[in-house]
Design an enzyme around this catalytic site. Structure first.
Site, PDB file in Angstrom:
ATOM      1  N   ASP A   1      -1.295  35.863  37.403  1.00 54.46           N
ATOM      2  CA  ASP A   1      -2.576  36.360  37.786  1.00 54.46           C
ATOM      3  C   ASP A   1      -2.477  37.455  38.668  1.00 54.46           C
ATOM      4  O   ASP A   1      -1.415  37.459  39.554  1.00 54.46           O
ATOM      5  CB  ASP A   1      -3.611  35.352  38.130  1.00 54.46           C
ATOM      6  N   SER A   2      -3.403  38.223  38.979  1.00 49.61           N
ATOM      7  CA  SER A   2      -3.652  39.178  40.007  1.00 49.61           C
ATOM      8  C   SER A   2      -3.508  38.563  41.462  1.00 49.61           C
ATOM      9  O   SER A   2      -2.792  39.015  42.594  1.00 49.61           O
ATOM     10  CB  SER A   2      -4.665  40.090  39.909  1.00 49.61           C
TER      11      SER A   2
ATOM     12  N   TYR B   1      -7.672  43.328  40.429  1.00 47.96           N
ATOM     13  CA  TYR B   1      -7.758  44.253  39.313  1.00 47.96           C
ATOM     14  C   TYR B   1      -9.111  44.833  38.880  1.00 47.96           C
ATOM     15  O   TYR B   1      -8.735  45.960  38.238  1.00 47.96           O
ATOM     16  CB  TYR B   1      -7.081  43.279  38.118  1.00 47.96           C
ATOM     17  N   GLY B   2      -9.899  43.945  39.195  1.00 48.42           N
ATOM     18  CA  GLY B   2     -11.259  44.261  38.342  1.00 48.42           C
ATOM     19  C   GLY B   2     -11.828  45.525  38.783  1.00 48.42           C
ATOM     20  O   GLY B   2     -12.783  46.097  38.278  1.00 48.42           O
TER      21      GLY B   2
ATOM     22  N   CYS C   1     -13.752  35.051  35.013  1.00 51.04           N
ATOM     23  CA  CYS C   1     -12.467  35.500  35.526  1.00 51.04           C
ATOM     24  C   CYS C   1     -12.110  34.076  36.341  1.00 51.04           C
ATOM     25  O   CYS C   1     -12.891  33.338  36.765  1.00 51.04           O
ATOM     26  CB  CYS C   1     -13.010  36.328  36.914  1.00 51.04           C
ATOM     27  N   THR C   2     -10.807  33.942  36.300  1.00 49.14           N
ATOM     28  CA  THR C   2     -10.186  32.730  36.812  1.00 49.14           C
ATOM     29  C   THR C   2     -10.360  32.378  38.169  1.00 49.14           C
ATOM     30  O   THR C   2     -10.130  31.357  38.818  1.00 49.14           O
ATOM     31  CB  THR C   2      -8.723  32.637  36.361  1.00 49.14           C
ATOM     32  N   HIS C   3     -10.542  33.387  39.125  1.00 48.86           N
ATOM     33  CA  HIS C   3     -11.123  33.246  40.483  1.00 48.86           C
ATOM     34  C   HIS C   3     -12.355  32.505  40.647  1.00 48.86           C
ATOM     35  O   HIS C   3     -12.526  31.748  41.495  1.00 48.86           O
ATOM     36  CB  HIS C   3     -11.240  34.675  41.203  1.00 48.86           C
TER      37      HIS C   3
ATOM     38  N   CYS D   1      -5.624  35.575  33.583  1.00 53.05           N
ATOM     39  CA  CYS D   1      -6.609  36.368  34.148  1.00 53.05           C
ATOM     40  C   CYS D   1      -7.113  37.193  32.803  1.00 53.05           C
ATOM     41  O   CYS D   1      -6.441  37.728  32.126  1.00 53.05           O
ATOM     42  CB  CYS D   1      -5.514  37.478  34.822  1.00 53.05           C
ATOM     43  N   ASN D   2      -8.293  37.206  32.979  1.00 49.31           N
ATOM     44  CA  ASN D   2      -9.082  37.707  31.736  1.00 49.31           C
ATOM     45  C   ASN D   2      -8.929  39.316  31.713  1.00 49.31           C
ATOM     46  O   ASN D   2      -8.793  39.951  30.706  1.00 49.31           O
ATOM     47  CB  ASN D   2     -10.707  37.595  31.643  1.00 49.31           C
ATOM     48  N   THR D   3      -9.171  39.842  32.789  1.00 49.64           N
ATOM     49  CA  THR D   3      -8.838  41.445  32.898  1.00 49.64           C
ATOM     50  C   THR D   3      -7.210  41.858  32.196  1.00 49.64           C
ATOM     51  O   THR D   3      -7.050  42.749  31.603  1.00 49.64           O
ATOM     52  CB  THR D   3      -9.033  41.966  34.174  1.00 49.64           C
TER      53      THR D   3
END
Length: 264
Positions: A7-8, A39-40, A182-184, A70-72
């Site tokens: 992930d970011s 990233y978003g 978003c995984t956050h 990470c979806n992005t």
């Protein structure tokens, strides 16, 4: 055997926590691209380069499978990653399809929380266009939320005010499901449960992602069960302070998940 989780930043820890619950006899390598989080809010080309560089660093450490948590990152680079590497790779996308199916007969709408970059990608547009025949999906960009999470900002008053401000223009009685795209964002699931009307379900894609991972491992004969749930951490900045933060954040999330389960 080692499963990589990328992930970011710390968001993918919510996926890692799910994997540790469901696949506890595997070993994991977690990579955060701390030099470039979030990233978003960045350009697609820049983010693509960051992703490829980070995954290559993970591969040098030895990987048998990869979760792009990470979806992005999934929307931007999953196709190229699968072309580059022969090991199983699982990506993520906002859980739009199952929630549209769940809500189809209720007369209520679906609200997707996501980063601006995810919402701008053709992959997301194609997903919504494919499954949302009745046009019940609305999308809400939350550009600041990843940065809040990266700062471990979980103060109930501060974050409560943030969500109330973002949701001020929405009649929540119209909605049956909120999707955390978003995984956050699952770090704030308990707070959202308290804030949102009780009829609204909160859905993320973590459990489905880990189920797909388990299915792939079984298909490739990789469920050897010889690991012990060991987790190694990496970050692009090689920062000892961020390594410590990742471990603390994983503990925070796991404890909050335990509290949520015991409260049911």
């Amino acid at each position: 055997m080692t499963i990589g989780v990328f992930d970011s930043g710390i968001g993918g820890l919510t996926v890692l926590a799910e994997a540790l619950k469901r696949l506890p006899t595997q070993n994991y390598l977690y990579m955060a691209d701390t030099l470039h989080v979030p990233y978003g809010t960045k350009s697609k080309d820049d983010v693509r380069a960051y992703i490829l560089e980070s995954i290559e660093a993970m591969v040098r450490e030895g990987l048998d499978a990869l979760v792009v948590a990470c979806n992005t990152a999934t929307s931007i680079a999953i196709t190229e990653l699968r072309e580059r590497y022969s090991f199983p790779i699982v990506g993520m996308e906002p859980a739009v399809k199952p929630t549209v199916e769940m809500n189809r007969l209720t007369g209520r709408r679906v609200l997707v929380f996501a980063t601006p970059l995810t919402l701008m990608q053709s992959k997301y547009y194609a997903l919504v266009s494919r499954v949302d025949e009745e046009r019940i999906v609305d999308s809400l960009p939350l550009p600041e939320l990843v940065s809040y999470c990266e700062k471990l900002e979980f103060d109930r008053e501060i974050m409560g005010n943030y969500f109330r401000d973002k949701l001020a223009g929405y009649n929540l009685q119209d909605y049956g499901i909120v999707v955390l795209g978003c995984t956050h964002y699952p770090f704030y699931k308990n707070l959202l449960r308290e804030m949102l009307p009780p009829h609204i379900q909160i859905v993320d894609g973590n459990a489905g992602t880990v189920k797909r991972l388990a299915a792939l491992l079984s298909r490739y004969g990789m469920m050897d069960g010889s690991g012990i749930g060991n987790v190694r951490f990496m970050c692009s900045g090689n920062s000892p302070a961020y390594m410590d933060k990742m471990q603390r954040a994983l503990g925070i999330y796991q404890n909050s998940d335990i509290e949520a389960q015991s409260a049911k």
